[in-house]
Design a protein around this motif. Structure first.
Motif, PDB file in Angstrom:
ATOM      1  N   TRP A 223       0.838  -1.198   0.000  1.00  0.00           N
ATOM      2  CA  TRP A 223       0.000   0.000   0.000  1.00  0.00           C
ATOM      3  C   TRP A 223       0.873   1.248   0.000  1.00  0.00           C
ATOM      4  CZ3 TRP A 223      -5.541   0.344   1.425  1.00  0.00           C
ATOM      5  CH2 TRP A 223      -6.168  -0.911   1.451  1.00  0.00           C
ATOM      6  N   THR A 228      -3.904   4.417   2.094  1.00  0.00           N
ATOM      7  CA  THR A 228      -4.405   4.085   3.439  1.00  0.00           C
ATOM      8  C   THR A 228      -5.228   5.233   4.020  1.00  0.00           C
ATOM      9  OG1 THR A 228      -2.547   5.044   4.679  1.00  0.00           O
ATOM     10  CG2 THR A 228      -2.315   2.766   3.916  1.00  0.00           C
ATOM     11  N   LEU A 334      -3.288  -3.105   8.644  1.00  0.00           N
ATOM     12  CA  LEU A 334      -2.152  -2.939   7.739  1.00  0.00           C
ATOM     13  C   LEU A 334      -0.934  -2.690   8.626  1.00  0.00           C
ATOM     14  CD1 LEU A 334      -3.710  -0.566   5.040  1.00  0.00           C
ATOM     15  CD2 LEU A 334      -3.523  -3.059   4.976  1.00  0.00           C
ATOM     16  N   ASP A 367       0.169  -5.397   3.758  1.00  0.00           N
ATOM     17  CA  ASP A 367      -0.914  -6.113   4.417  1.00  0.00           C
ATOM     18  C   ASP A 367      -0.348  -7.466   4.833  1.00  0.00           C
ATOM     19  OD1 ASP A 367      -3.068  -7.733   5.034  1.00  0.00           O
ATOM     20  OD2 ASP A 367      -4.386  -6.854   3.520  1.00  0.00           O
ATOM     21  N   HIS A 391      -7.400  -1.491   9.195  1.00  0.00           N
ATOM     22  CA  HIS A 391      -7.656  -1.401   7.751  1.00  0.00           C
ATOM     23  C   HIS A 391      -8.572  -0.199   7.533  1.00  0.00           C
ATOM     24  CE1 HIS A 391      -9.039  -2.223   3.732  1.00  0.00           C
ATOM     25  NE2 HIS A 391      -8.203  -3.249   3.625  1.00  0.00           N
TER      26      HIS A 391
END
Length: 405
Positions: A223, A228, A334, A367, A391
Motif C-alpha cells: 500500500w 491508506t 495494515l 498487508d 484497515h
C-alpha cells in the motif's frame, strides 16, 4: 411450531407429573436451551445445562438419551466459556462409552481449548490406536505435532486427515498448518494445499491466508500512504524517525533485556527480538517510560494505538536471520515499517510476489495477511519500528466491536 414458552410449560408439567421420566426432563432442557437462545440469556442457558445434567442422573435412562444430553451439555458449557466444566462432561461421556471414538475426539478438542496439548495428544493417540483411519483424530494429532515443531512428522497426519474428508476435518487451520509445514520442508506442494484451502472458502486467496477476517475489505500486498488515508501518521513517523531511532537505541544499549526474542516460531534461524509498546490496543505503560517521546508522538493516532488487532513495537534483527514465509492472523490491519538502522545491503522483505528494501526514515506499508518472508544477510543489525493500523475500510462500529487478536 416455534412456541418455545408453551413447550417449556408443557414439559415442566410433565416433569412434575413424571419426575423419573428422562424424556420429559430432556424436553424441558431443550426448551430452556431454545429459550436461552431466543432471550440471549446466559442464566437461562445455565438452567438448560443443569437440566441436561439431571437427565443423566435419573434411573433407567436410554443410552442414546445420555449421549444426546451430555454432548449438548458439553457444547453449551463451551459456548459459555466454561471450558473446564465442559471437559468434565466430556470425560464422563468417554467413561460411559469407551468404545465410541467420536466422544474421545471431542474430549481431545476440550483439552486443546484449555491449552492442554499433552493430554489432547494422548487422547488422539488412543483414538488412532483404535481407529487408525480416523481423519478427525489425524488432523488434530498433526496439528499438535506441528505445534511441538515436529514439522516432518506432522505432515502425513495433516495430509491424510484432510484427504479423508471426514466431518470436522475441513477447517482452514489444517490447510494453513499443512501448507506451512510443507513450506518449511522446502516442498512446493504447499501451494497445492493453499489453493485447495482457497477453493474450499477458507482463504481469501492463495497468498492471503489469514483466518480472522472481515469480508469485502480491499486486499493488496503493498500500500501507499495515500491509499491508506493515514498520511498524517506516515508524515509524523518519517519526520520524527531520528527521535524514534535514538530512543530505541538507548533502550538497546541498556542491556536490560527489554527486547524479547520473537516467540511465535517464525524463524528458520538467526536472532530477532522485539520491544512492544502497544499490544491489542493496550498501552504498555512500563515500556513507554523508556521511550516517552515516541509514545507521546503516537498518542495522537488512534488508528494505531486503538488497533486491537495489532501492535506497535521496535524490531531488531541480527545478521544470519531468515524468517519463514508466514501470514498474519487477520485482514483487519495494515502494517507500517519505519526504517531506523538499515544496513547498506543484505536485508529485504517479500510480501506475496514482490520484494522491497527498507530505507532509513522511510515507511513501507503492507498487508501482513498476505504471505511474507524476511532475509537479514547484512554485516550488521537491522532496526525498524512497526506500527499496525486498522484497515482503512473498517467502520467506526467495527473498530469498536471487533474482538482483539
Amino acid at each position: 411450531q416455534g412456541k418455545i414458552e408453551e413447550a417449556l410449560r408443557a414439559f415442566e408439567a410433565l416433569v412434575k407429573q413424571y419426575p423419573q421420566s428422562p424424556r420429559a426432563r430432556y424436553g424441558k432442557a431443550q426448551s430452556e436451551d431454545d429459550l436461552a437462545e431466543k432471550m440471549r440469556s446466559n442464566e437461562m442457558l445455565q438452567q438448560a445445562i443443569n437440566t441436561y445434567d439431571e437427565v443423566v442422573s435419573l434411573p433407567n435412562v436410554p443410552s442414546d438419551l445420555i449421549k444426546l444430553s451430555l454432548k449438548r451439555e458439553a457444547d453449551r458449557q463451551q459456548f459459555l466459556g466454561r471450558m473446564r466444566g465442559s471437559l468434565v462432561t466430556l470425560q464422563k461421556l468417554v467413561q460411559l462409552f469407551p468404545s465410541e471414538t467420536s466422544f474421545k475426539n471431542d474430549l481431545g478438542v476440550g483439552y486443546l481449548l484449555i491449552g492442554d496439548n499433552s493430554n489432547a495428544k494422548k487422547v488422539y493417540e488412543e483414538v488412532l490406536s483404535l481407529a487408525p483411519n480416523d481423519g478427525f483424530a489425524k488432523v488434530h494429532y498433526g496439528f499438535i505435532l506441528k505445534a511441538e515443531n515436529k514439522i516432518a512428522e506432522s505432515i502425513p497426519y495433516l495430509q491424510e486427515g484432510l484427504e479423508s474428508g471426514d466431518p470436522g476435518t475441513d477447517d482452514g487451520r489444517f490447510y494453513f498448518h499443512l501448507g506451512d509445514a510443507l513450506q518449511r520442508m522446502g516442498d512446493k506442494e504447499a501451494y497445492k494445499w493453499y489453493e485447495l484451502g482457497y477453493q474450499r472458502g477458507h482463504f481469501a486467496s492463495v497468498w492471503q491466508r489469514s483466518l480472522y477476517n472481515v469480508k469485502g475489505l480491499k486486499a493488496q500486498p503493498w500500500w501507499t500512504a495515500r491509499e491508506t488515508g493515514y498520511t498524517e501518521l506516515v508524515k509524523s513517523l518519517e519526520k520524527n524517525w531520528k527521535l524514534i531511532r535514538d530512543e530505541g537505541l538507548a533502550v538497546m544499549d541498556k542491556k536490560r533485556s527489554l527486547f524479547l526474542p520473537e516467540d511465535e516460531n517464525l524463524r528458520e534461524k538467526g536472532d530477532w527480538s522485539q520491544f512492544t509498546l502497544w499490544q491489542q490496543g493496550r498501552k504498555n505503560e512500563n515500556a513507554c517510560r523508556s521511550v516517552p517521546k515516541t509514545c507521546a508522538l503516537l498518542e495522537r493516532f488512534p488508528e494505531a494505538t486503538g488497533c486491537r488487532r495489532g501492535q506497535i513495537k521496535y524490531s531488531i534483527m541480527h545478521p544470519g536471520t531468515h524468517v519463514w514465509p508466514h501470514t498474519g492472523p487477520t485482514n483487519c490491519r495494515l502494517r507500517m515499517h519505519l526504517g531506523l538502522v538499515i544496513p547498506k545491503e543484505g536485508c529485504k522483505i517479500r510480501c506475496a510476489q514482490e520484494s522491497r528494501d527498507w530505507e532509513e526514515g522511510k515507511v513501507l506499508i503492507f498487508d501482513d495477511s498476505f504471505e511474507h518472508e524476511v532475509w537479514q544477510d547484512a554485516e550488521s543489525y537491522r532496526l525498524i519500528f512497526i506500527v499496525d493500523v486498522w484497515h482503512p475500510e473498517l467502520t467506526a462500529q467495527q473498530r469498536r466491536t471487533l474482538p482483539a487478536i
